[in-house]
Design a protein around this motif. Structure first.
Motif, PDB file in Angstrom:
ATOM      1  N   PRO A 219       0.787  -1.238   0.000  1.00 44.97           N
ATOM      2  CA  PRO A 219       0.000   0.000   0.000  1.00 44.97           C
ATOM      3  C   PRO A 219       0.811   1.276   0.000  1.00 44.97           C
ATOM      4  N   ALA A 220       2.148   1.192  -0.020  1.00 43.54           N
ATOM      5  CA  ALA A 220       2.935   2.423  -0.100  1.00 43.54           C
ATOM      6  C   ALA A 220       2.731   3.116  -1.443  1.00 43.54           C
ATOM      7  N   TRP A 221       2.455   2.340  -2.483  1.00 44.34           N
ATOM      8  CA  TRP A 221       2.239   2.891  -3.823  1.00 44.34           C
ATOM      9  C   TRP A 221       0.758   2.892  -4.154  1.00 44.34           C
ATOM     10  N   ILE A 222       0.304   3.921  -4.845  1.00 46.19           N
ATOM     11  CA  ILE A 222      -1.024   3.904  -5.461  1.00 46.19           C
ATOM     12  C   ILE A 222      -0.893   3.603  -6.948  1.00 46.19           C
ATOM     13  N   THR A 223       0.062   4.228  -7.600  1.00 47.25           N
ATOM     14  CA  THR A 223       0.308   3.985  -9.025  1.00 47.25           C
ATOM     15  C   THR A 223       1.798   3.827  -9.269  1.00 47.25           C
ATOM     16  N   ARG A 224       2.175   2.712  -9.913  1.00 48.34           N
ATOM     17  CA  ARG A 224       3.531   2.547 -10.411  1.00 48.34           C
ATOM     18  C   ARG A 224       3.506   2.705 -11.921  1.00 48.34           C
ATOM     19  N   LEU A 225       4.357   3.544 -12.450  1.00 49.30           N
ATOM     20  CA  LEU A 225       4.425   3.720 -13.895  1.00 49.30           C
ATOM     21  C   LEU A 225       5.021   2.478 -14.549  1.00 49.30           C
ATOM     22  N   ALA A 226       4.540   2.148 -15.738  1.00 50.26           N
ATOM     23  CA  ALA A 226       5.033   0.968 -16.441  1.00 50.26           C
ATOM     24  C   ALA A 226       6.528   1.082 -16.721  1.00 50.26           C
ATOM     25  N   SER A 227       7.009   2.296 -16.939  1.00 50.67           N
ATOM     26  CA  SER A 227       8.439   2.563 -17.095  1.00 50.67           C
ATOM     27  C   SER A 227       8.710   3.938 -16.516  1.00 50.67           C
ATOM     28  N   PRO A 228       9.921   4.158 -15.986  1.00 58.29           N
ATOM     29  CA  PRO A 228      10.219   5.461 -15.381  1.00 58.29           C
ATOM     30  C   PRO A 228      10.022   6.599 -16.369  1.00 58.29           C
ATOM     31  N   LEU A 229       9.482   7.696 -15.876  1.00 56.77           N
ATOM     32  CA  LEU A 229       9.262   8.882 -16.702  1.00 56.77           C
ATOM     33  C   LEU A 229      10.460   9.811 -16.561  1.00 56.77           C
ATOM     34  N   THR A 230      11.004  10.232 -17.691  1.00 54.39           N
ATOM     35  CA  THR A 230      12.134  11.147 -17.673  1.00 54.39           C
ATOM     36  C   THR A 230      12.030  12.084 -18.862  1.00 54.39           C
TER      37      THR A 230
END
Length: 567
Positions: A13-24
Protein backbone atom coordinates in the motif's frame (compact mmCIF):
# COMPACT_ATOMS: atom_id res chain seq x y z
CA UNK A 1 0.37 14.13 -22.43
CA UNK A 2 -0.59 10.56 -21.49
CA UNK A 3 1.59 8.21 -19.46
CA UNK A 4 1.07 4.46 -19.44
CA UNK A 5 0.51 3.35 -15.86
CA UNK A 6 -0.17 0.33 -13.76
CA UNK A 7 -1.23 -0.23 -10.19
CA UNK A 8 1.28 -2.55 -8.54
CA UNK A 9 -0.54 -4.32 -5.73
CA UNK A 10 2.49 -6.52 -5.10
CA UNK A 11 4.42 -3.46 -4.01
CA UNK A 12 2.07 -3.00 -1.07
CA UNK A 13 0.00 0.00 0.00
CA UNK A 14 2.93 2.42 -0.10
CA UNK A 15 2.24 2.89 -3.82
CA UNK A 16 -1.02 3.90 -5.46
CA UNK A 17 0.31 3.99 -9.02
CA UNK A 18 3.53 2.55 -10.41
CA UNK A 19 4.42 3.72 -13.90
CA UNK A 20 5.03 0.97 -16.44
CA UNK A 21 8.44 2.56 -17.10
CA UNK A 22 10.22 5.46 -15.38
CA UNK A 23 9.26 8.88 -16.70
CA UNK A 24 12.13 11.15 -17.67
CA UNK A 25 12.52 14.25 -19.82
CA UNK A 26 16.26 14.95 -19.61
CA UNK A 27 19.20 12.60 -20.08
CA UNK A 28 21.49 14.78 -17.99
CA UNK A 29 21.27 17.30 -15.20
CA UNK A 30 22.10 17.70 -11.51
CA UNK A 31 19.70 14.89 -10.54
CA UNK A 32 20.55 12.48 -13.37
CA UNK A 33 20.35 8.86 -12.27
CA UNK A 34 18.12 9.55 -9.25
CA UNK A 35 14.69 7.89 -9.09
CA UNK A 36 11.80 9.54 -7.29
CA UNK A 37 8.18 9.15 -6.30
CA UNK A 38 5.46 11.77 -5.86
CA UNK A 39 2.75 11.83 -3.23
CA UNK A 40 -0.59 11.27 -4.92
CA UNK A 41 -1.87 14.76 -4.25
CA UNK A 42 0.77 16.10 -6.67
CA UNK A 43 -0.12 16.13 -10.37
CA UNK A 44 1.66 13.99 -12.93
CA UNK A 45 0.41 14.43 -16.48
CA UNK A 46 -1.66 11.50 -17.66
CA UNK A 47 -1.96 9.94 -14.21
CA UNK A 48 -5.12 10.44 -12.09
CA UNK A 49 -4.51 12.42 -8.90
CA UNK A 50 -6.47 10.61 -6.19
CA UNK A 51 -5.42 12.40 -2.97
CA UNK A 52 -6.23 8.90 -1.59
CA UNK A 53 -9.88 9.28 -2.63
CA UNK A 54 -10.78 7.34 -5.82
CA UNK A 55 -13.93 9.41 -6.39
CA UNK A 56 -11.89 12.61 -6.29
CA UNK A 57 -9.75 11.33 -9.18
CA UNK A 58 -12.91 10.92 -11.26
CA UNK A 59 -14.25 14.32 -10.18
CA UNK A 60 -11.06 16.32 -10.82
CA UNK A 61 -10.13 14.58 -14.08
CA UNK A 62 -6.69 13.38 -15.09
CA UNK A 63 -4.21 16.28 -15.21
CA UNK A 64 -2.79 17.28 -18.56
CA UNK A 65 0.36 18.86 -17.11
CA UNK A 66 2.85 18.04 -14.41
CA UNK A 67 2.92 20.00 -11.19
CA UNK A 68 5.63 22.67 -11.42
CA UNK A 69 7.85 20.84 -8.93
CA UNK A 70 7.58 17.55 -10.84
CA UNK A 71 8.47 19.26 -14.10
CA UNK A 72 11.51 20.93 -12.56
CA UNK A 73 12.81 17.64 -11.17
CA UNK A 74 12.30 15.84 -14.46
CA UNK A 75 14.11 18.65 -16.27
CA UNK A 76 16.98 18.21 -13.78
CA UNK A 77 17.41 14.62 -14.94
CA UNK A 78 15.47 12.70 -12.25
CA UNK A 79 13.28 9.73 -13.18
CA UNK A 80 9.71 9.46 -11.84
CA UNK A 81 8.63 5.98 -10.74
CA UNK A 82 5.04 6.60 -9.66
CA UNK A 83 2.59 8.01 -7.11
CA UNK A 84 2.43 7.12 -3.42
CA UNK A 85 -0.23 6.56 -0.79
CA UNK A 86 -1.19 9.17 1.78
CA UNK A 87 -3.66 10.06 4.49
CA UNK A 88 -6.71 11.13 2.51
CA UNK A 89 -6.56 14.77 1.37
CA UNK A 90 -3.30 15.06 3.32
CA UNK A 91 -5.35 15.17 6.49
CA UNK A 92 -3.49 13.22 9.16
CA UNK A 93 -0.05 12.46 10.56
CA UNK A 94 -0.21 8.68 10.90
CA UNK A 95 -0.56 6.94 7.52
CA UNK A 96 -3.68 4.86 8.27
CA UNK A 97 -6.36 7.16 6.77
CA UNK A 98 -6.47 5.77 3.25
CA UNK A 99 -8.92 3.50 1.41
CA UNK A 100 -5.87 1.99 -0.29
CA UNK A 101 -4.81 0.62 3.10
CA UNK A 102 -2.58 1.77 5.96
CA UNK A 103 1.10 2.13 5.11
CA UNK A 104 3.10 0.13 7.66
CA UNK A 105 6.33 1.38 9.20
CA UNK A 106 9.44 0.32 7.28
CA UNK A 107 11.05 -1.08 10.45
CA UNK A 108 8.09 -2.84 12.06
CA UNK A 109 4.86 -3.42 10.14
CA UNK A 110 2.83 -3.33 13.35
CA UNK A 111 3.57 0.39 13.71
CA UNK A 112 2.36 3.43 11.80
CA UNK A 113 4.62 4.97 9.20
CA UNK A 114 3.51 8.52 9.93
CA UNK A 115 1.57 10.69 7.54
CA UNK A 116 0.19 12.18 5.64
CA UNK A 117 3.13 11.53 3.28
CA UNK A 118 3.29 7.89 4.39
CA UNK A 119 3.99 6.16 1.09
CA UNK A 120 6.56 8.76 0.03
CA UNK A 121 8.59 8.18 3.19
CA UNK A 122 8.39 4.39 3.16
CA UNK A 123 9.47 3.89 -0.46
CA UNK A 124 12.58 5.98 0.28
CA UNK A 125 13.29 4.17 3.57
CA UNK A 126 13.02 0.80 1.79
CA UNK A 127 15.35 1.92 -1.01
CA UNK A 128 12.68 1.72 -3.72
CA UNK A 129 13.28 5.38 -4.62
CA UNK A 130 16.25 7.67 -4.07
CA UNK A 131 14.06 10.56 -3.00
CA UNK A 132 10.40 11.46 -2.98
CA UNK A 133 8.02 14.37 -2.78
CA UNK A 134 5.57 14.79 0.05
CA UNK A 135 3.60 17.74 1.28
CA UNK A 136 3.69 19.39 4.68
CA UNK A 137 0.97 21.48 6.27
CA UNK A 138 1.10 20.31 9.88
CA UNK A 139 4.12 18.01 9.86
CA UNK A 140 3.48 15.57 7.02
CA UNK A 141 6.97 16.02 5.60
CA UNK A 142 8.65 15.48 8.96
CA UNK A 143 6.77 12.92 11.07
CA UNK A 144 7.10 10.11 8.46
CA UNK A 145 10.82 10.92 8.16
CA UNK A 146 11.33 10.65 11.91
CA UNK A 147 9.44 7.36 12.15
CA UNK A 148 11.33 5.75 9.23
CA UNK A 149 14.98 6.79 9.82
CA UNK A 150 15.21 9.13 6.82
CA UNK A 151 15.67 12.85 6.16
CA UNK A 152 12.69 15.16 5.63
CA UNK A 153 13.13 18.76 4.47
CA UNK A 154 10.20 21.12 5.02
CA UNK A 155 11.19 24.18 3.02
CA UNK A 156 10.33 27.76 3.83
CA UNK A 157 6.81 28.49 2.64
CA UNK A 158 6.70 29.53 -1.01
CA UNK A 159 10.26 28.42 -1.77
CA UNK A 160 9.00 25.45 -3.80
CA UNK A 161 5.97 25.94 -6.04
CA UNK A 162 2.75 24.20 -4.99
CA UNK A 163 1.06 24.72 -8.37
CA UNK A 164 -0.44 21.39 -9.38
CA UNK A 165 -0.75 20.22 -5.76
CA UNK A 166 -4.16 19.47 -4.26
CA UNK A 167 -4.35 22.01 -1.40
CA UNK A 168 -4.77 21.02 2.23
CA UNK A 169 -4.58 24.51 3.71
CA UNK A 170 -3.18 26.47 0.81
CA UNK A 171 -1.74 29.45 2.66
CA UNK A 172 0.58 27.21 4.70
CA UNK A 173 1.12 24.19 2.42
CA UNK A 174 4.66 23.20 1.45
CA UNK A 175 6.01 20.58 -0.91
CA UNK A 176 8.45 18.51 1.15
CA UNK A 177 11.40 16.28 0.24
CA UNK A 178 12.40 12.86 1.61
CA UNK A 179 15.79 11.22 1.08
CA UNK A 180 18.10 8.88 2.93
CA UNK A 181 20.85 11.51 3.20
CA UNK A 182 20.80 15.26 3.64
CA UNK A 183 22.98 15.97 0.63
CA UNK A 184 20.52 14.27 -1.75
CA UNK A 185 17.59 16.11 -0.18
CA UNK A 186 19.44 19.43 -0.45
CA UNK A 187 20.31 18.83 -4.10
CA UNK A 188 16.66 18.09 -4.82
CA UNK A 189 15.61 21.26 -3.01
CA UNK A 190 18.01 23.32 -5.08
CA UNK A 191 16.59 21.86 -8.31
CA UNK A 192 12.97 22.22 -7.17
CA UNK A 193 12.94 25.72 -5.74
CA UNK A 194 12.18 28.92 -7.58
CA UNK A 195 9.50 31.56 -7.93
CA UNK A 196 6.34 30.54 -9.80
CA UNK A 197 3.88 33.28 -10.70
CA UNK A 198 1.23 30.59 -11.16
CA UNK A 199 1.28 29.78 -7.44
CA UNK A 200 -0.43 32.54 -5.40
CA UNK A 201 1.77 31.78 -2.39
CA UNK A 202 5.11 31.46 -4.20
CA UNK A 203 7.77 33.91 -2.95
CA UNK A 204 11.19 35.16 -3.92
CA UNK A 205 13.15 34.44 -0.78
CA UNK A 206 16.65 35.50 0.23
CA UNK A 207 18.37 32.37 1.55
CA UNK A 208 21.17 32.32 4.12
CA UNK A 209 24.38 31.04 2.51
CA UNK A 210 26.70 30.62 5.50
CA UNK A 211 26.60 27.84 8.10
CA UNK A 212 25.49 28.56 11.63
CA UNK A 213 28.42 29.62 13.84
CA UNK A 214 30.66 26.95 15.33
CA UNK A 215 29.32 27.79 18.77
CA UNK A 216 25.57 28.03 18.36
CA UNK A 217 22.55 28.11 20.65
CA UNK A 218 19.73 25.62 20.25
CA UNK A 219 16.41 26.08 21.98
CA UNK A 220 14.78 23.19 23.84
CA UNK A 221 11.20 23.43 25.17
CA UNK A 222 11.14 23.88 28.93
CA UNK A 223 8.37 21.28 29.18
CA UNK A 224 8.53 18.19 26.98
CA UNK A 225 5.78 15.61 26.55
CA UNK A 226 6.45 12.06 25.38
CA UNK A 227 3.06 10.59 26.33
CA UNK A 228 4.57 7.92 28.54
CA UNK A 229 7.19 6.80 26.01
CA UNK A 230 10.35 6.49 28.10
CA UNK A 231 12.45 5.30 25.16
CA UNK A 232 11.58 8.40 23.14
CA UNK A 233 12.40 10.58 26.14
CA UNK A 234 15.80 8.89 26.52
CA UNK A 235 16.47 9.21 22.79
CA UNK A 236 15.83 12.95 22.85
CA UNK A 237 18.09 13.41 25.87
CA UNK A 238 20.80 11.59 23.90
CA UNK A 239 20.16 13.87 20.90
CA UNK A 240 20.70 16.95 23.07
CA UNK A 241 24.10 15.53 24.01
CA UNK A 242 24.87 14.88 20.34
CA UNK A 243 24.01 18.48 19.51
CA UNK A 244 26.28 19.69 22.31
CA UNK A 245 29.14 17.71 20.78
CA UNK A 246 28.68 19.68 17.55
CA UNK A 247 29.29 22.94 19.42
CA UNK A 248 25.72 23.70 20.46
CA UNK A 249 24.64 25.15 23.78
CA UNK A 250 21.09 24.27 24.89
CA UNK A 251 18.81 27.13 25.86
CA UNK A 252 15.51 26.46 27.60
CA UNK A 253 12.63 28.21 25.86
CA UNK A 254 9.01 28.87 26.66
CA UNK A 255 7.07 26.59 24.33
CA UNK A 256 3.68 28.09 25.20
CA UNK A 257 3.27 30.46 22.21
CA UNK A 258 4.30 27.70 19.82
CA UNK A 259 1.86 25.24 21.36
CA UNK A 260 -0.94 27.81 21.26
CA UNK A 261 -0.25 28.49 17.59
CA UNK A 262 -0.23 24.76 16.85
CA UNK A 263 -3.65 24.33 18.46
CA UNK A 264 -5.16 26.90 16.09
CA UNK A 265 -4.62 24.67 13.09
CA UNK A 266 -7.45 22.30 13.99
CA UNK A 267 -9.13 23.94 16.98
CA UNK A 268 -10.08 27.30 15.47
CA UNK A 269 -11.65 28.78 12.36
CA UNK A 270 -8.36 28.12 10.55
CA UNK A 271 -9.69 24.64 9.86
CA UNK A 272 -12.11 26.31 7.43
CA UNK A 273 -9.20 26.54 5.00
CA UNK A 274 -9.13 22.73 4.92
CA UNK A 275 -12.77 22.68 3.91
CA UNK A 276 -12.32 25.49 1.37
CA UNK A 277 -9.52 23.56 -0.34
CA UNK A 278 -11.90 20.80 -1.52
CA UNK A 279 -15.27 22.47 -0.97
CA UNK A 280 -16.77 21.82 -4.40
CA UNK A 281 -15.93 18.12 -4.29
CA UNK A 282 -16.74 17.68 -0.60
CA UNK A 283 -20.17 19.28 -0.81
CA UNK A 284 -21.11 16.91 -3.67
CA UNK A 285 -19.41 13.74 -2.40
CA UNK A 286 -19.13 13.99 1.38
CA UNK A 287 -20.08 10.35 1.85
CA UNK A 288 -17.09 9.27 -0.26
CA UNK A 289 -14.67 10.77 2.26
CA UNK A 290 -13.52 8.44 5.04
CA UNK A 291 -13.63 9.22 8.73
CA UNK A 292 -12.12 10.99 10.57
CA UNK A 293 -11.15 13.08 7.53
CA UNK A 294 -14.82 13.72 6.76
CA UNK A 295 -15.47 15.12 10.22
CA UNK A 296 -12.42 17.40 10.08
CA UNK A 297 -13.41 18.86 6.72
CA UNK A 298 -17.06 19.21 7.70
CA UNK A 299 -16.02 21.12 10.81
CA UNK A 300 -14.75 23.90 8.56
CA UNK A 301 -18.26 24.66 7.33
CA UNK A 302 -19.37 25.97 10.70
CA UNK A 303 -17.17 29.07 10.90
CA UNK A 304 -17.97 32.54 9.64
CA UNK A 305 -15.62 34.87 7.80
CA UNK A 306 -15.38 36.93 11.00
CA UNK A 307 -14.33 33.81 12.93
CA UNK A 308 -11.59 33.21 10.39
CA UNK A 309 -10.32 36.78 10.67
CA UNK A 310 -10.28 36.52 14.45
CA UNK A 311 -8.22 33.34 14.25
CA UNK A 312 -5.73 34.95 11.88
CA UNK A 313 -5.31 37.93 14.23
CA UNK A 314 -4.73 35.59 17.17
CA UNK A 315 -2.14 33.69 15.13
CA UNK A 316 -0.35 36.93 14.28
CA UNK A 317 -0.24 37.90 17.95
CA UNK A 318 1.29 34.52 18.80
CA UNK A 319 3.82 34.98 16.01
CA UNK A 320 4.89 38.26 17.60
CA UNK A 321 5.39 36.54 20.95
CA UNK A 322 7.27 33.65 19.37
CA UNK A 323 9.56 36.01 17.43
CA UNK A 324 11.22 37.03 20.67
CA UNK A 325 12.53 33.46 21.08
CA UNK A 326 14.98 33.97 18.23
CA UNK A 327 16.81 36.71 20.12
CA UNK A 328 18.29 34.00 22.34
CA UNK A 329 18.68 31.03 19.99
CA UNK A 330 19.97 30.20 16.51
CA UNK A 331 17.82 27.10 15.99
CA UNK A 332 15.08 25.21 17.81
CA UNK A 333 15.50 21.48 18.54
CA UNK A 334 12.46 19.25 19.10
CA UNK A 335 11.59 15.57 18.77
CA UNK A 336 10.17 14.96 15.30
CA UNK A 337 7.52 12.77 16.91
CA UNK A 338 7.23 12.27 20.66
CA UNK A 339 6.28 8.59 20.45
CA UNK A 340 5.40 5.64 18.19
CA UNK A 341 1.98 4.01 17.94
CA UNK A 342 0.86 0.71 16.52
CA UNK A 343 -1.64 0.71 13.66
CA UNK A 344 -4.07 -1.08 15.95
CA UNK A 345 -3.80 1.59 18.65
CA UNK A 346 -4.16 4.40 16.09
CA UNK A 347 -7.33 2.90 14.68
CA UNK A 348 -8.78 2.56 18.16
CA UNK A 349 -8.19 6.24 19.00
CA UNK A 350 -7.48 8.00 15.68
CA UNK A 351 -7.99 11.63 16.68
CA UNK A 352 -6.16 11.89 20.01
CA UNK A 353 -3.17 9.77 19.00
CA UNK A 354 -2.82 11.58 15.69
CA UNK A 355 -2.80 14.89 17.59
CA UNK A 356 -0.03 13.56 19.83
CA UNK A 357 2.18 12.80 16.82
CA UNK A 358 1.95 16.49 15.87
CA UNK A 359 2.97 17.79 19.28
CA UNK A 360 6.13 19.43 17.85
CA UNK A 361 5.17 20.03 14.22
CA UNK A 362 1.88 21.92 13.80
CA UNK A 363 3.20 25.41 14.53
CA UNK A 364 6.09 25.48 12.04
CA UNK A 365 4.24 26.45 8.85
CA UNK A 366 1.81 28.68 10.69
CA UNK A 367 4.71 30.75 12.05
CA UNK A 368 6.64 30.74 8.75
CA UNK A 369 9.69 28.71 9.80
CA UNK A 370 11.89 26.26 7.89
CA UNK A 371 12.68 22.80 9.26
CA UNK A 372 14.59 19.58 8.65
CA UNK A 373 13.99 16.22 10.30
CA UNK A 374 17.05 13.96 10.55
CA UNK A 375 17.54 10.51 12.09
CA UNK A 376 18.98 10.60 15.60
CA UNK A 377 19.07 7.02 16.87
CA UNK A 378 17.50 3.59 16.87
CA UNK A 379 15.73 2.90 20.14
CA UNK A 380 16.19 -0.25 22.22
CA UNK A 381 13.00 -1.65 20.64
CA UNK A 382 14.50 -1.17 17.17
CA UNK A 383 12.23 1.72 16.17
CA UNK A 384 13.74 4.92 14.71
CA UNK A 385 13.83 8.22 16.56
CA UNK A 386 14.32 11.51 14.74
CA UNK A 387 14.87 15.11 15.70
CA UNK A 388 13.75 18.25 13.91
CA UNK A 389 15.91 21.36 13.65
CA UNK A 390 13.84 24.50 13.05
CA UNK A 391 15.04 27.90 11.90
CA UNK A 392 13.66 31.19 10.61
CA UNK A 393 12.31 31.53 7.08
CA UNK A 394 15.20 31.37 4.60
CA UNK A 395 17.50 29.26 6.79
CA UNK A 396 16.81 26.11 4.72
CA UNK A 397 20.37 25.32 3.66
CA UNK A 398 21.85 26.38 6.99
CA UNK A 399 19.56 23.81 8.61
CA UNK A 400 20.65 21.25 6.04
CA UNK A 401 24.34 21.87 6.83
CA UNK A 402 23.79 21.43 10.57
CA UNK A 403 21.44 18.50 9.99
CA UNK A 404 24.00 16.76 7.81
CA UNK A 405 26.69 17.07 10.46
CA UNK A 406 24.30 15.73 13.10
CA UNK A 407 23.16 12.84 10.90
CA UNK A 408 26.68 11.77 9.95
CA UNK A 409 27.81 11.90 13.58
CA UNK A 410 25.18 9.27 14.46
CA UNK A 411 26.68 6.66 12.14
CA UNK A 412 23.21 5.22 11.55
CA UNK A 413 22.42 2.98 8.57
CA UNK A 414 20.42 4.55 5.74
CA UNK A 415 16.67 4.22 6.15
CA UNK A 416 15.62 0.58 6.50
CA UNK A 417 18.15 -0.61 3.90
CA UNK A 418 20.98 -1.43 6.30
CA UNK A 419 23.38 0.43 3.99
CA UNK A 420 26.20 2.32 5.74
CA UNK A 421 26.45 6.09 5.88
CA UNK A 422 28.38 7.44 2.87
CA UNK A 423 31.04 10.13 3.05
CA UNK A 424 29.79 13.62 3.81
CA UNK A 425 29.22 15.78 0.73
CA UNK A 426 29.36 19.52 0.18
CA UNK A 427 25.90 21.06 0.13
CA UNK A 428 24.58 23.45 -2.52
CA UNK A 429 23.99 27.14 -1.78
CA UNK A 430 26.15 27.09 1.36
CA UNK A 431 29.44 28.79 0.54
CA UNK A 432 32.90 27.65 1.64
CA UNK A 433 32.85 27.07 5.35
CA UNK A 434 34.63 29.78 7.34
CA UNK A 435 37.81 28.66 9.05
CA UNK A 436 39.89 29.65 12.04
CA UNK A 437 43.68 29.51 12.44
CA UNK A 438 44.96 28.03 15.68
CA UNK A 439 48.56 27.75 16.92
CA UNK A 440 49.50 24.47 18.60
CA UNK A 441 52.36 24.12 20.99
CA UNK A 442 52.15 20.67 22.63
CA UNK A 443 50.32 17.35 22.49
CA UNK A 444 48.28 18.43 19.43
CA UNK A 445 51.36 18.91 17.22
CA UNK A 446 51.60 16.63 14.18
CA UNK A 447 52.72 13.18 15.27
CA UNK A 448 51.79 13.87 18.90
CA UNK A 449 49.14 11.91 20.86
CA UNK A 450 46.24 14.38 20.46
CA UNK A 451 46.80 15.39 16.83
CA UNK A 452 43.92 13.15 15.78
CA UNK A 453 41.49 15.61 17.39
CA UNK A 454 42.41 18.08 14.65
CA UNK A 455 42.52 15.61 11.77
CA UNK A 456 39.06 14.22 12.51
CA UNK A 457 37.68 17.78 12.38
CA UNK A 458 39.09 18.42 8.93
CA UNK A 459 41.94 20.68 10.08
CA UNK A 460 45.08 21.06 7.96
CA UNK A 461 48.63 22.15 8.75
CA UNK A 462 49.48 25.59 7.35
CA UNK A 463 53.00 26.16 8.65
CA UNK A 464 55.58 25.41 11.30
CA UNK A 465 56.81 28.67 12.81
CA UNK A 466 57.60 30.40 16.11
CA UNK A 467 55.84 32.75 18.44
CA UNK A 468 57.05 36.25 19.02
CA UNK A 469 59.69 36.46 21.75
CA UNK A 470 57.07 37.09 24.42
CA UNK A 471 56.48 33.64 25.91
CA UNK A 472 57.87 31.01 28.26
CA UNK A 473 57.11 27.28 28.08
CA UNK A 474 56.53 25.00 31.07
CA UNK A 475 56.03 21.23 31.47
CA UNK A 476 52.82 20.89 33.46
CA UNK A 477 52.88 18.20 36.11
CA UNK A 478 50.25 15.45 36.33
CA UNK A 479 48.87 15.82 32.80
CA UNK A 480 48.03 12.76 30.66
CA UNK A 481 49.27 12.75 27.99
CA UNK A 482 52.03 15.19 29.05
CA UNK A 483 51.19 18.76 28.10
CA UNK A 484 53.02 22.09 28.16
CA UNK A 485 51.80 25.45 29.37
CA UNK A 486 52.58 28.53 27.30
CA UNK A 487 52.63 31.76 29.25
CA UNK A 488 52.92 35.31 27.94
CA UNK A 489 55.55 37.25 29.95
CA UNK A 490 56.94 40.80 29.98
CA UNK A 491 59.29 41.83 27.13
CA UNK A 492 62.89 40.78 27.90
CA UNK A 493 61.82 37.72 29.93
CA UNK A 494 60.30 35.97 26.90
CA UNK A 495 61.58 33.81 24.08
CA UNK A 496 60.32 32.51 20.72
CA UNK A 497 58.65 29.09 21.03
CA UNK A 498 58.14 26.62 18.17
CA UNK A 499 54.49 26.18 17.14
CA UNK A 500 52.42 24.75 14.30
CA UNK A 501 49.60 26.80 12.79
CA UNK A 502 46.59 24.74 11.68
CA UNK A 503 43.45 25.81 9.85
CA UNK A 504 40.19 24.30 11.09
CA UNK A 505 36.60 24.64 9.82
CA UNK A 506 34.88 27.08 12.11
CA UNK A 507 31.92 24.71 12.37
CA UNK A 508 34.10 22.21 14.24
CA UNK A 509 36.09 24.68 16.34
CA UNK A 510 33.60 24.78 19.20
CA UNK A 511 33.73 21.03 19.74
CA UNK A 512 37.55 21.17 19.64
CA UNK A 513 37.77 23.93 22.23
CA UNK A 514 35.37 22.00 24.46
CA UNK A 515 38.03 19.25 24.76
CA UNK A 516 40.68 21.56 26.24
CA UNK A 517 41.07 20.93 29.99
CA UNK A 518 41.89 23.56 32.58
CA UNK A 519 44.32 25.21 33.25
CA UNK A 520 44.80 25.42 29.49
CA UNK A 521 42.67 27.72 27.40
CA UNK A 522 42.43 29.49 24.07
CA UNK A 523 43.52 33.07 23.63
CA UNK A 524 45.16 35.41 21.13
CA UNK A 525 48.75 34.40 20.42
CA UNK A 526 51.32 36.58 18.57
CA UNK A 527 53.52 34.90 15.95
CA UNK A 528 57.06 35.82 14.95
CA UNK A 529 55.80 37.75 11.93
CA UNK A 530 53.62 39.93 14.16
CA UNK A 531 50.30 38.36 13.14
CA UNK A 532 47.81 37.09 15.71
CA UNK A 533 46.04 33.71 15.74
CA UNK A 534 44.08 31.69 18.25
CA UNK A 535 46.40 29.58 20.39
CA UNK A 536 46.88 27.54 23.55
CA UNK A 537 47.77 29.59 26.59
CA UNK A 538 48.02 28.73 30.26
CA UNK A 539 46.95 30.35 33.50
CA UNK A 540 49.87 31.88 35.41
CA UNK A 541 48.90 30.13 38.62
CA UNK A 542 49.24 26.72 36.97
CA UNK A 543 52.96 27.11 36.15
CA UNK A 544 54.03 27.78 39.74
CA UNK A 545 56.40 24.93 40.56
CA UNK A 546 56.27 23.58 36.99
CA UNK A 547 59.52 22.88 35.11
CA UNK A 548 60.55 25.80 32.88
CA UNK A 549 61.52 24.24 29.53
CA UNK A 550 61.82 27.46 27.51
CA UNK A 551 65.47 26.79 26.73
CA UNK A 552 64.47 23.76 24.60
CA UNK A 553 62.70 26.15 22.20
CA UNK A 554 59.58 24.01 21.91
CA UNK A 555 57.66 20.97 23.11
CA UNK A 556 58.94 18.60 20.42
CA UNK A 557 62.57 19.31 21.36
CA UNK A 558 61.75 18.84 25.04
CA UNK A 559 60.10 15.44 24.42
CA UNK A 560 63.11 14.40 22.30
CA UNK A 561 65.49 15.38 25.14
CA UNK A 562 63.55 13.21 27.59
CA UNK A 563 63.64 10.24 25.23
CA UNK A 564 67.40 10.66 24.79
CA UNK A 565 68.10 10.65 28.54
CA UNK A 566 69.67 7.40 29.83
CA UNK A 567 67.45 5.21 31.99
Amino acid sequence: MMVHQQTDDAAGPAWITRLASPLTTAASGPLAGLRFAAKDNIDVAGVPTTAACPTFAEFSRTPLAHATVVQRLLDAGAQLLGKTNLDQFACGLNGTRSPYGPVPNSFDARYVSGGSSSGSAVVVARGEADFSLGTDTAGSGRVPAGLNNIVGIKPSRGLVSARGVVPAAQSVDCVSIFARTVDVAARVLQAAMGFDAGDPYSRRLALATQPFPASFRFGVPSVLRFFGDAQAQQAFAKAIGQMRALGGAPVEIDYAPLAEAAALLYESALVAERYAAVREFFDAHEAEVIEPVRGILAQGRGYSAADFVDARVKLQALAQRAAALWDGIDVLLVPTAPTHYTIEAMRADPVALNRNLGEYTNFVNLLDYAAISVPASLREDGLPFGITIIGPCGSDFQLAELGQRFHHATGLPLGATGEPMPAMQALPIIGPAPTVRVALVGAHLSGMPLNGQLVERGARLLQATHTAAQYRLFALSGTVPPKPGLLRVPGAEGAAIAVEVWEMPLAHYGSFVALIPAPLGIGSLTLADGSSVQGFLCEALAVQGAEDITHHGGWRAYIASRTAQPA
